[in-house]
Scaffold this motif. Structure first.
Motif, mmCIF file in Angstrom:
data_model
loop_
_atom_site.group_PDB
_atom_site.id
_atom_site.type_symbol
_atom_site.label_atom_id
_atom_site.label_comp_id
_atom_site.label_asym_id
_atom_site.label_seq_id
_atom_site.Cartn_x
_atom_site.Cartn_y
_atom_site.Cartn_z
ATOM 1 N N ALA A 1 0.837 -1.132 -0.343
ATOM 2 C CA ALA A 1 0.097 0.213 0.389
ATOM 3 C C ALA A 1 0.517 0.752 -0.166
ATOM 4 C CB ALA A 1 -1.174 0.033 0.874
ATOM 5 N N ILE A 2 1.889 1.143 1.376
ATOM 6 C CA ILE A 2 2.985 2.250 0.313
ATOM 7 C C ILE A 2 3.425 2.691 -0.460
ATOM 8 C CG2 ILE A 2 4.777 3.437 1.673
ATOM 9 C CD1 ILE A 2 4.415 2.016 4.528
ATOM 10 N N GLY A 3 3.927 1.414 -1.104
ATOM 11 C CA GLY A 3 4.121 1.466 -2.530
ATOM 12 C C GLY A 3 3.065 2.570 -3.059
ATOM 13 N N LEU A 4 2.182 2.029 -3.346
ATOM 14 C CA LEU A 4 0.979 1.935 -4.028
ATOM 15 C C LEU A 4 0.863 3.814 -3.963
ATOM 16 C CD1 LEU A 4 -1.193 -0.828 -4.315
ATOM 17 C CD2 LEU A 4 -0.083 0.167 -6.431
ATOM 18 N N LEU A 5 1.014 4.060 -2.807
ATOM 19 C CA LEU A 5 0.898 5.558 -2.475
ATOM 20 C C LEU A 5 1.897 6.940 -2.498
ATOM 21 C CD1 LEU A 5 -1.166 5.189 1.044
ATOM 22 C CD2 LEU A 5 -2.289 5.530 -1.368
ATOM 23 N N ALA A 6 2.751 6.650 -3.073
ATOM 24 C CA ALA A 6 3.734 6.907 -2.876
ATOM 25 C C ALA A 6 4.430 7.608 -4.238
ATOM 26 C CB ALA A 6 5.255 6.246 -2.432
ATOM 27 N N HIS A 7 3.210 6.701 -4.964
ATOM 28 C CA HIS A 7 3.350 7.094 -6.764
ATOM 29 C C HIS A 7 3.465 8.350 -7.167
ATOM 30 C CE1 HIS A 7 3.746 2.567 -7.438
ATOM 31 N NE2 HIS A 7 4.411 3.288 -8.575
ATOM 32 N N MET A 8 2.374 9.576 -6.775
ATOM 33 C CA MET A 8 1.984 10.687 -6.745
ATOM 34 C C MET A 8 2.916 11.526 -6.144
ATOM 35 S SD MET A 8 0.780 9.693 -10.254
ATOM 36 C CE MET A 8 0.667 11.373 -10.704
ATOM 37 N N LEU A 9 3.254 11.323 -4.603
ATOM 38 C CA LEU A 9 4.200 12.250 -4.551
ATOM 39 C C LEU A 9 5.263 12.183 -4.821
ATOM 40 C CD1 LEU A 9 3.023 10.423 -0.534
ATOM 41 C CD2 LEU A 9 2.120 12.113 -1.914
ATOM 42 N N TRP A 10 5.613 11.218 -5.322
ATOM 43 C CA TRP A 10 7.312 11.704 -5.640
ATOM 44 C C TRP A 10 7.074 11.242 -7.250
ATOM 45 C CZ3 TRP A 10 11.888 9.625 -2.951
ATOM 46 C CH2 TRP A 10 13.450 10.470 -3.635
ATOM 47 N N ILE A 11 7.497 12.140 -7.892
ATOM 48 C CA ILE A 11 7.488 11.804 -9.861
ATOM 49 C C ILE A 11 8.843 11.720 -10.236
ATOM 50 C CG2 ILE A 11 5.784 11.805 -12.003
ATOM 51 C CD1 ILE A 11 4.161 12.696 -10.355
ATOM 52 N N ASP A 12 9.024 10.237 -10.274
ATOM 53 C CA ASP A 12 10.382 9.994 -10.947
ATOM 54 C C ASP A 12 10.654 8.410 -10.978
ATOM 55 O OD1 ASP A 12 13.778 11.348 -10.630
ATOM 56 O OD2 ASP A 12 13.396 9.376 -9.602
ATOM 57 N N PRO A 13 11.274 8.276 -12.286
ATOM 58 C CA PRO A 13 11.488 6.676 -12.725
ATOM 59 C C PRO A 13 11.858 5.935 -11.773
ATOM 60 C CG PRO A 13 12.556 7.638 -13.301
ATOM 61 C CD PRO A 13 12.033 9.131 -13.281
ATOM 62 N N TYR A 14 12.932 6.479 -10.949
ATOM 63 C CA TYR A 14 14.181 5.621 -10.239
ATOM 64 C C TYR A 14 13.068 5.044 -8.386
ATOM 65 C CZ TYR A 14 17.142 5.900 -14.060
ATOM 66 O OH TYR A 14 17.598 6.108 -15.322
ATOM 67 N N ALA A 15 12.595 6.510 -8.229
ATOM 68 C CA ALA A 15 12.114 6.342 -7.050
ATOM 69 C C ALA A 15 10.672 5.130 -7.185
ATOM 70 C CB ALA A 15 11.259 7.678 -6.995
ATOM 71 N N TRP A 16 10.061 5.059 -8.307
ATOM 72 C CA TRP A 16 9.181 4.300 -8.891
ATOM 73 C C TRP A 16 9.911 2.920 -8.698
ATOM 74 C CZ3 TRP A 16 4.812 5.191 -12.364
ATOM 75 C CH2 TRP A 16 3.983 6.530 -11.925
ATOM 76 N N ALA A 17 10.961 2.845 -9.238
ATOM 77 C CA ALA A 17 11.831 1.460 -8.943
ATOM 78 C C ALA A 17 11.118 0.901 -7.532
ATOM 79 C CB ALA A 17 12.498 1.758 -9.858
ATOM 80 N N TYR B 1 -3.835 4.972 -8.561
ATOM 81 C CA TYR B 1 -3.281 4.589 -7.277
ATOM 82 C C TYR B 1 -3.907 4.333 -6.338
ATOM 83 C CZ TYR B 1 0.486 4.314 -11.176
ATOM 84 O OH TYR B 1 1.499 4.544 -11.638
ATOM 85 N N ASN B 2 -5.082 5.276 -5.713
ATOM 86 C CA ASN B 2 -5.525 5.164 -4.127
ATOM 87 C C ASN B 2 -6.597 4.007 -4.434
ATOM 88 O OD1 ASN B 2 -3.955 7.662 -3.501
ATOM 89 N ND2 ASN B 2 -5.497 8.610 -2.838
ATOM 90 N N LEU B 3 -7.055 3.655 -5.500
ATOM 91 C CA LEU B 3 -7.495 2.820 -5.626
ATOM 92 C C LEU B 3 -7.387 1.494 -5.278
ATOM 93 C CD1 LEU B 3 -10.709 3.714 -8.226
ATOM 94 C CD2 LEU B 3 -10.619 3.663 -5.658
ATOM 95 N N LEU B 4 -6.170 1.327 -6.169
ATOM 96 C CA LEU B 4 -5.319 0.087 -6.156
ATOM 97 C C LEU B 4 -4.790 -0.148 -4.488
ATOM 98 C CD1 LEU B 4 -2.958 0.284 -8.915
ATOM 99 C CD2 LEU B 4 -5.476 -1.330 -9.078
ATOM 100 N N ALA B 5 -4.550 0.684 -3.905
ATOM 101 C CA ALA B 5 -4.147 1.130 -2.372
ATOM 102 C C ALA B 5 -5.141 0.349 -1.308
ATOM 103 C CB ALA B 5 -3.468 1.778 -1.941
ATOM 104 N N ILE B 6 -6.140 0.976 -1.964
ATOM 105 C CA ILE B 6 -7.391 0.487 -0.579
ATOM 106 C C ILE B 6 -7.473 -0.923 -1.460
ATOM 107 C CG2 ILE B 6 -10.035 1.089 -1.030
ATOM 108 C CD1 ILE B 6 -9.412 3.818 -1.887
ATOM 109 N N LEU B 7 -7.615 -1.370 -2.379
ATOM 110 C CA LEU B 7 -7.821 -3.002 -2.412
ATOM 111 C C LEU B 7 -6.767 -3.558 -1.972
ATOM 112 C CD1 LEU B 7 -8.805 -2.616 -6.454
ATOM 113 C CD2 LEU B 7 -10.242 -3.744 -4.486
ATOM 114 N N CYS B 8 -5.168 -2.784 -1.943
ATOM 115 C CA CYS B 8 -4.399 -3.854 -1.287
ATOM 116 C C CYS B 8 -4.544 -4.133 0.530
ATOM 117 C CB CYS B 8 -3.231 -3.282 -1.878
ATOM 118 S SG CYS B 8 -1.293 -3.783 -0.745
ATOM 119 N N CYS B 9 -5.143 -3.289 0.837
ATOM 120 C CA CYS B 9 -5.775 -2.839 2.530
ATOM 121 C C CYS B 9 -6.667 -4.113 2.517
ATOM 122 C CB CYS B 9 -6.046 -0.820 2.849
ATOM 123 S SG CYS B 9 -4.530 -0.115 3.021
ATOM 124 N N ALA B 10 -7.942 -3.405 1.874
ATOM 125 C CA ALA B 10 -8.420 -4.428 2.068
ATOM 126 C C ALA B 10 -8.460 -5.521 1.870
ATOM 127 C CB ALA B 10 -10.151 -4.134 1.198
#
Length: 407
Positions: free
Chosen positions: A81-97, A160-169
């Motif tokens: 969930a952290i990995g999914l939620l952080a996507h739109m907080l830090w837009i960088d390909p290597y951070a996304w990796a 990404y929030n929707l996918l994170a919600i599914l992960c948490c659920a």
């Protein structure tokens, strides 16, 4: 029905996990392209996912032994969930990796917990029905996850929030179950040399299976966009490959039990080379032609792992099968880590058709290696039953082992 209800919490967690993890790969590919990432950087995201998956497969049994099934599951879902939620907080390909490593850790760790729990609860009398339900839920959710791309907006925090919600659920069914937590099984020893000792051809097969599945799963959206498919069409394109793979299990399994599995593997690879050519040629035939080609591609490439695993298990004893399963997964993970990055670079250099040329080249090598191995030794006459082998964790061999022991 009562039996399946008793396992409903575990199976519901599988569905939620697959919807979340199955959706993030293609969403990341489309989001990365939307945000201006290079094709190589998008491929790196897929490779990072499988690096996290490999680490999670190794680490999960040890963490589960320290904190138990439920807490271990919670740790891995939180990482995802952290990995999914952080996507739109830090837009960088290597951070996304790095975030995708967390997603890979999540899926490997959660499946390890679920499969260990299932293995502890089922008996020989219930194993076939429970595992049948497990595989249907896993495949069905994987297919739906690909279709979700058609409604998730790329590079948008809501997606990404929707996918994170599914992960948490996915935590909820396991946390609320009344079933007692089982004893923690010992972590399987990771002995890659055991797989090579049992069958070098099986090792080659699982690597090529990884090359086919991982490169298409993570880089397929790039191909779709390059050949002019819209986002909803890309979703159907990815889903039909999963559908083709599901349809292949029964007929290919019948062939693998009836004939020499080396020949089945070789001819399936020949068909895979043909399906890659058909898929590349189908781009100008309209939507129906592209979808039919995708079904054919899934039909010919998806069973490669299971046939390779069945062939290796023909030479193994009952005591070796859990460690053999982990060893085969090790080689699959190696191929899956490398292939998305290689495939994305090939697309950047030579165009979208390079994806399927890359997959076809892998199968050509497997054909040649298979013909060479045919001369090295005879196959066994008393074969183990063909079993669809999920590529989910190093511990899945415990679930599959009893099926293979039934002669």
């Amino acid at each position: 029905m009562r039996l399946m209800i008793s396992f409903a919490s575990l199976l519901f967690s599988v569905i939620l996990l697959q919807l979340s993890s199955g959706g993030v790969g293609p969403l990341d590919a489309l989001s990365g392209l939307t945000l201006g990432f290079t094709k190589a950087q998008v491929g790196l995201l897929g490779s990072a996912h499988f690096l996290g998956f490999f680490i999670g497969c190794w680490w999960a049994p040890r963490l589960m032994g320290s904190v138990g099934h439920s807490r271990g599951f919670a740790v891995f879902t939180v990482l995802g969930a952290i990995g999914l939620l952080a996507h739109m907080l830090w837009i960088d390909p290597y951070a996304w990796a790095v975030m995708r490593i967390a997603s890979g850790l999540c899926i490997a760790g959660c499946y390890t917990v679920i499969e260990a729990w299932l293995n502890a609860k089922i008996t020989n009398d219930t194993r076939a029905r429970v595992m049948g339900g497990y595989r249907i839920m896993d495949m069905g959710a994987s297919l739906v996850a690909q279709l979700m791309i058609g409604v998730l907006t790329p590079a948008h925090y809501v997606s990404y929030n929707l996918l994170a919600i599914l992960c948490c659920a996915a935590i909820l069914p396991l946390a609320l179950t009344r079933s007692s937590q089982p004893e923690t099984p010992a972590a399987p020893r990771l002995r890659p040399g055991l797989a090579w000792q049992m069958s070098p051809l099986a090792v080659g097969g699982v690597i090529v299976a990884a090359l086919s599945a991982a490169s298409f799963r993570m880089v397929g959206p790039i191909y779709g966009q390059e050949v002019g498919l819209k986002i909803d069409q890309i979703a159907f394109f990815l889903a039909t490959v999963v559908l083709g793979g599901a349809l292949a299990q029964l007929p290919i399994g019948w062939l693998a039990d009836k004939y020499d599995r080396r020949w089945v593997l070789i001819w399936l690879s020949v068909a895979a080379v043909g399906s890659c050519s058909v898929t590349m040629a189908a781009t100008g035939t309209g939507m129906l032609g592209v979808m039919l080609a995708a079904v054919l591609f899934g039909f010919t490439t998806f069973p490669i792992f299971s046939i390779s695993a069945a062939h290796a298990n023909d030479f193994a004893t009952s005591e070796q099968r859990v460690e053999l399963s982990a060893a085969l997964m090790f080689f699959y993970a190696l191929g899956a880590i490398a292939s998305p990055y290689v495939a994305s670079n090939l697309i950047a250099a030579y165009g979208p058709g390079a994806l399927f040329a890359f997959v076809a080249a892998g199968h050509v090598v497997l054909i040649a290696f298979g013909l060479t191995r045919m001369r090295a030794r005879p196959t066994v006459e008393d074969k183990t039953p063909y079993v669809y082998s999920p590529r989910t964790s190093f511990t899945v061999g415990r679930l599959m082992g009893r099926f293979r022991d039934r002669k």
